[in-house]
Design a protein around this motif. Sequence first.
Motif, PDB file in Angstrom:
ATOM      1  N   THR A   1      34.657  33.748  30.361  1.00  0.00           N
ATOM      2  CA  THR A   1      35.095  33.553  31.426  1.00  0.00           C
ATOM      3  C   THR A   1      34.204  34.246  32.982  1.00  0.00           C
ATOM      4  O   THR A   1      34.606  33.641  33.783  1.00  0.00           O
TER       5      THR A   1
ATOM      6  N   ARG B   1      33.787  32.910  36.668  1.00  0.00           N
ATOM      7  CA  ARG B   1      34.780  33.321  37.810  1.00  0.00           C
ATOM      8  C   ARG B   1      33.404  33.224  38.588  1.00  0.00           C
ATOM      9  O   ARG B   1      33.965  33.254  39.885  1.00  0.00           O
TER      10      ARG B   1
ATOM     11  N   ARG C   1      40.334  29.347  35.717  1.00  0.00           N
ATOM     12  CA  ARG C   1      39.591  30.828  36.501  1.00  0.00           C
ATOM     13  C   ARG C   1      39.658  30.791  38.059  1.00  0.00           C
ATOM     14  O   ARG C   1      40.174  31.965  38.506  1.00  0.00           O
TER      15      ARG C   1
ATOM     16  N   GLU D   1      42.636  32.932  37.629  1.00  0.00           N
ATOM     17  CA  GLU D   1      42.666  34.523  37.875  1.00  0.00           C
ATOM     18  C   GLU D   1      41.539  34.928  38.291  1.00  0.00           C
ATOM     19  O   GLU D   1      41.822  36.394  39.272  1.00  0.00           O
TER      20      GLU D   1
ATOM     21  N   ASP E   1      44.472  36.104  41.241  1.00  0.00           N
ATOM     22  CA  ASP E   1      45.404  37.107  40.049  1.00  0.00           C
ATOM     23  C   ASP E   1      44.749  38.980  40.636  1.00  0.00           C
ATOM     24  O   ASP E   1      45.280  39.385  40.965  1.00  0.00           O
ATOM     25  N   GLN E   2      43.481  38.533  41.317  1.00  0.00           N
ATOM     26  CA  GLN E   2      42.360  39.698  41.256  1.00  0.00           C
ATOM     27  C   GLN E   2      42.951  39.535  42.651  1.00  0.00           C
ATOM     28  O   GLN E   2      41.648  40.364  43.528  1.00  0.00           O
TER      29      GLN E   2
END
Length: 104
Positions: free
Chosen positions: A31, A35, A64, A67, A70-71
């Motif tokens: 993952t 990403r 992805r 994620e 979320d970052q």
Amino acid sequence: MSAPQKRRSPREAGNEVCLGGQLQSITDTSTAAQRQRLLAHLRHDSIDTITARRRLNIMMPAARVKELRDQGHNIATVRISRADTEGRQHNNVALYTLVPGGKQ
């Protein structure tokens, strides 16, 4: 004079993609690697789900993207119609674009 470059087989060349001006392998399916490939691509251009699967070897681009959001990355999604490699038309394909203002 530069050192000679090793010739790559067509299979090896098919497992690489140019991201940010550098060749990167697409065989790492972790993952984190997915990403990284997706973000590197988005820094230069938008990408749709079908292309991300085929070109970047990311089978679940939406996961992805979530994620990366979320970052702190600001990624916009627009729905488009797109044909796959077999010429079949798909509606509501996600097109992802990195938007200035979030984490770059």
